[in-house]
Write a protein that holds these residues in place. Structure first.
Motif, PDB file in Angstrom:
ATOM      1  N   LEU A 182      -2.720   8.862 -16.975  1.00  0.00           N
ATOM      2  CA  LEU A 182      -2.892   7.463 -17.377  1.00  0.00           C
ATOM      3  C   LEU A 182      -1.794   6.577 -16.801  1.00  0.00           C
ATOM      4  O   LEU A 182      -2.057   5.450 -16.363  1.00  0.00           O
ATOM      5  N   LEU A 183      -0.562   7.089 -16.765  1.00  0.00           N
ATOM      6  CA  LEU A 183       0.552   6.320 -16.190  1.00  0.00           C
ATOM      7  C   LEU A 183       0.324   6.066 -14.703  1.00  0.00           C
ATOM      8  O   LEU A 183       0.601   4.973 -14.200  1.00  0.00           O
ATOM      9  N   ALA A 184      -0.178   7.079 -13.989  1.00  0.00           N
ATOM     10  CA  ALA A 184      -0.436   6.926 -12.558  1.00  0.00           C
ATOM     11  C   ALA A 184      -1.511   5.867 -12.313  1.00  0.00           C
ATOM     12  O   ALA A 184      -1.374   5.022 -11.422  1.00  0.00           O
ATOM     13  N   TYR A 229      -2.818   0.304 -10.683  1.00  0.00           N
ATOM     14  CA  TYR A 229      -3.476  -0.973 -10.959  1.00  0.00           C
ATOM     15  C   TYR A 229      -2.463  -2.117 -10.990  1.00  0.00           C
ATOM     16  O   TYR A 229      -2.695  -3.181 -10.406  1.00  0.00           O
ATOM     17  N   THR A 230      -1.323  -1.888 -11.657  1.00  0.00           N
ATOM     18  CA  THR A 230      -0.303  -2.939 -11.767  1.00  0.00           C
ATOM     19  C   THR A 230       0.238  -3.329 -10.400  1.00  0.00           C
ATOM     20  O   THR A 230       0.358  -4.523 -10.080  1.00  0.00           O
ATOM     21  N   LEU A 231       0.565  -2.332  -9.575  1.00  0.00           N
ATOM     22  CA  LEU A 231       1.065  -2.633  -8.238  1.00  0.00           C
ATOM     23  C   LEU A 231      -0.006  -3.280  -7.375  1.00  0.00           C
ATOM     24  O   LEU A 231       0.293  -4.084  -6.490  1.00  0.00           O
ATOM     25  N   GLY A 232      -1.261  -2.933  -7.636  1.00  0.00           N
ATOM     26  CA  GLY A 232      -2.360  -3.591  -6.924  1.00  0.00           C
ATOM     27  C   GLY A 232      -2.428  -5.084  -7.240  1.00  0.00           C
ATOM     28  O   GLY A 232      -2.658  -5.904  -6.344  1.00  0.00           O
ATOM     29  N   SER A 253       0.835  -1.199   0.000  1.00  0.00           N
ATOM     30  CA  SER A 253       0.000   0.000   0.000  1.00  0.00           C
ATOM     31  C   SER A 253       0.869   1.249   0.000  1.00  0.00           C
ATOM     32  O   SER A 253       0.591   2.230  -0.714  1.00  0.00           O
ATOM     33  N   GLY A 254       1.947   1.227   0.781  1.00  0.00           N
ATOM     34  CA  GLY A 254       2.881   2.353   0.798  1.00  0.00           C
ATOM     35  C   GLY A 254       3.610   2.506  -0.517  1.00  0.00           C
ATOM     36  O   GLY A 254       3.831   3.629  -0.988  1.00  0.00           O
ATOM     37  N   ILE A 255       3.998   1.391  -1.124  1.00  0.00           N
ATOM     38  CA  ILE A 255       4.695   1.447  -2.414  1.00  0.00           C
ATOM     39  C   ILE A 255       3.770   1.987  -3.499  1.00  0.00           C
ATOM     40  O   ILE A 255       4.180   2.799  -4.342  1.00  0.00           O
ATOM     41  N   ARG A 256       2.517   1.555  -3.480  1.00  0.00           N
ATOM     42  CA  ARG A 256       1.550   2.054  -4.462  1.00  0.00           C
ATOM     43  C   ARG A 256       1.349   3.564  -4.310  1.00  0.00           C
ATOM     44  O   ARG A 256       1.353   4.309  -5.304  1.00  0.00           O
ATOM     45  N   MET A 257       1.194   4.003  -3.078  1.00  0.00           N
ATOM     46  CA  MET A 257       1.009   5.428  -2.825  1.00  0.00           C
ATOM     47  C   MET A 257       2.223   6.224  -3.299  1.00  0.00           C
ATOM     48  O   MET A 257       2.095   7.245  -3.978  1.00  0.00           O
ATOM     49  N   SER A 258       3.394   5.730  -2.965  1.00  0.00           N
ATOM     50  CA  SER A 258       4.626   6.407  -3.364  1.00  0.00           C
ATOM     51  C   SER A 258       4.759   6.441  -4.878  1.00  0.00           C
ATOM     52  O   SER A 258       5.137   7.470  -5.460  1.00  0.00           O
ATOM     53  N   GLY A 259       4.463   5.324  -5.542  1.00  0.00           N
ATOM     54  CA  GLY A 259       4.573   5.256  -6.994  1.00  0.00           C
ATOM     55  C   GLY A 259       3.676   6.251  -7.705  1.00  0.00           C
ATOM     56  O   GLY A 259       4.098   6.932  -8.649  1.00  0.00           O
ATOM     57  N   VAL A 260       2.431   6.366  -7.240  1.00  0.00           N
ATOM     58  CA  VAL A 260       1.492   7.308  -7.854  1.00  0.00           C
ATOM     59  C   VAL A 260       1.965   8.741  -7.640  1.00  0.00           C
ATOM     60  O   VAL A 260       1.917   9.578  -8.557  1.00  0.00           O
ATOM     61  N   GLY A 302      -7.193  -9.562   4.953  1.00  0.00           N
ATOM     62  CA  GLY A 302      -6.871  -8.154   4.738  1.00  0.00           C
ATOM     63  C   GLY A 302      -7.669  -7.522   3.617  1.00  0.00           C
ATOM     64  O   GLY A 302      -7.696  -6.311   3.469  1.00  0.00           O
ATOM     65  N   GLY A 303      -8.283  -8.363   2.772  1.00  0.00           N
ATOM     66  CA  GLY A 303      -9.093  -7.840   1.685  1.00  0.00           C
ATOM     67  C   GLY A 303      -8.301  -7.230   0.563  1.00  0.00           C
ATOM     68  O   GLY A 303      -8.760  -6.355  -0.146  1.00  0.00           O
ATOM     69  N   ALA A 304      -7.035  -7.673   0.393  1.00  0.00           N
ATOM     70  CA  ALA A 304      -6.228  -7.133  -0.699  1.00  0.00           C
ATOM     71  C   ALA A 304      -6.837  -7.500  -2.023  1.00  0.00           C
ATOM     72  O   ALA A 304      -7.315  -8.606  -2.232  1.00  0.00           O
ATOM     73  N   ALA A 305      -6.861  -6.550  -2.951  1.00  0.00           N
ATOM     74  CA  ALA A 305      -7.433  -6.815  -4.268  1.00  0.00           C
ATOM     75  C   ALA A 305      -6.775  -5.921  -5.291  1.00  0.00           C
ATOM     76  O   ALA A 305      -6.145  -4.940  -4.954  1.00  0.00           O
TER      77      ALA A 305
END
Length: 217
Positions: free
Chosen positions: A189-191, A196-199, A140-147, A214-217
């Motif tokens: 679009l990249l964000a 989505y990819t990291l998800g 979740s932290g990596i996804r946030m950071s990536g965006v 945890g309900g990860a999806a």
């Protein structure tokens, strides 16, 4: 449609080049953030007296204006992609470090005691117990950071780092809305695509039991 076709005919090749530069800068900073912040977050769980200090320092860095960070690195690293990546790396740290620390710290101590009782070493407990259980929070932290980095990477244009920011700021300077849109839409679009990819990576990297709870999806 004619305007869109004309834009791609004139700037299509350059748009692909700038998109590649944008991805390179963003992914390089994110990669550095992951390989530094994840081990550091795990380490801070072991030394809680230092954790608050390190978290505070990283949080303060996060409050610095982006352009100020970029300007700080110019005397040290010059202009171009390297200082841009260094600045974005600092910005990537907080979400990844904080989520790694929280995720690992909140792993059930009983499970760690059971692993210790089975004869696992500290390294084995980290790799086989703590990290798998903390993966949803860490990702979740990596996804946030990536965006965030995809958006912040547009500022690399100010120090010659390239990327889609070149389109956006050239459009602002020249009063060309088509250039602004031509840079802003791909960034958006990249964000979305990266999130989505990291998800999906998070979903498949999470153990099934943790995934369900945890309900990860």
């Amino acid at each position: 449609m004619d305007a869109v076709r004309a834009f791609f005919n004139e700037y299509g090749v350059l748009l692909l080049e700038k998109t590649w530069e944008h991805l390179y800068i963003s992914f390089a900073a994110l990669f550095l953030g992951v390989i530094v912040a994840v081990p550091l977050g795990i380490l801070l769980v072991r030394i809680p007296k230092v954790a608050g200090i390190i978290m505070g320092v990283v949080s303060v860095v996060q409050t610095f204006p982006s352009l100020a960070i970029l300007a700080f690195f110019i005397p040290l690293l010059g202009i171009g992609k390297i200082p841009a990546i260094a600045a974005l790396f600092l910005y990537s740290m907080l979400p990844i470090l904080r989520n790694t620390y929280i995720g690992v710290k909140n792993v059930d101590r009983n499970l760690l005691e059971a692993a210790r009782g089975m004869g696992m070493t500290s390294f084995q407990r980290t790799v086989r117990v703590e990290l798998p259980l903390a993966i949803p929070v860490i990702m979740s932290g990596i996804r946030m950071s990536g965006v965030y980095l995809i958006g912040w990477a547009t500022l690399a244009s100010f120090i010659g780092g390239g990327g889609l920011g070149d389109f956006i700021f050239d459009g602002l300077y020249l009063f060309r809305p088509d250039l602004v849109i031509g840079g802003a839409v791909p960034v958006t679009l990249l964000a979305i695509l990266l999130d989505y990819t990291l998800g999906r990576v998070e979903f498949y990297a999470t153990p099934k039991g943790v995934r369900i709870e945890g309900g990860a999806a």
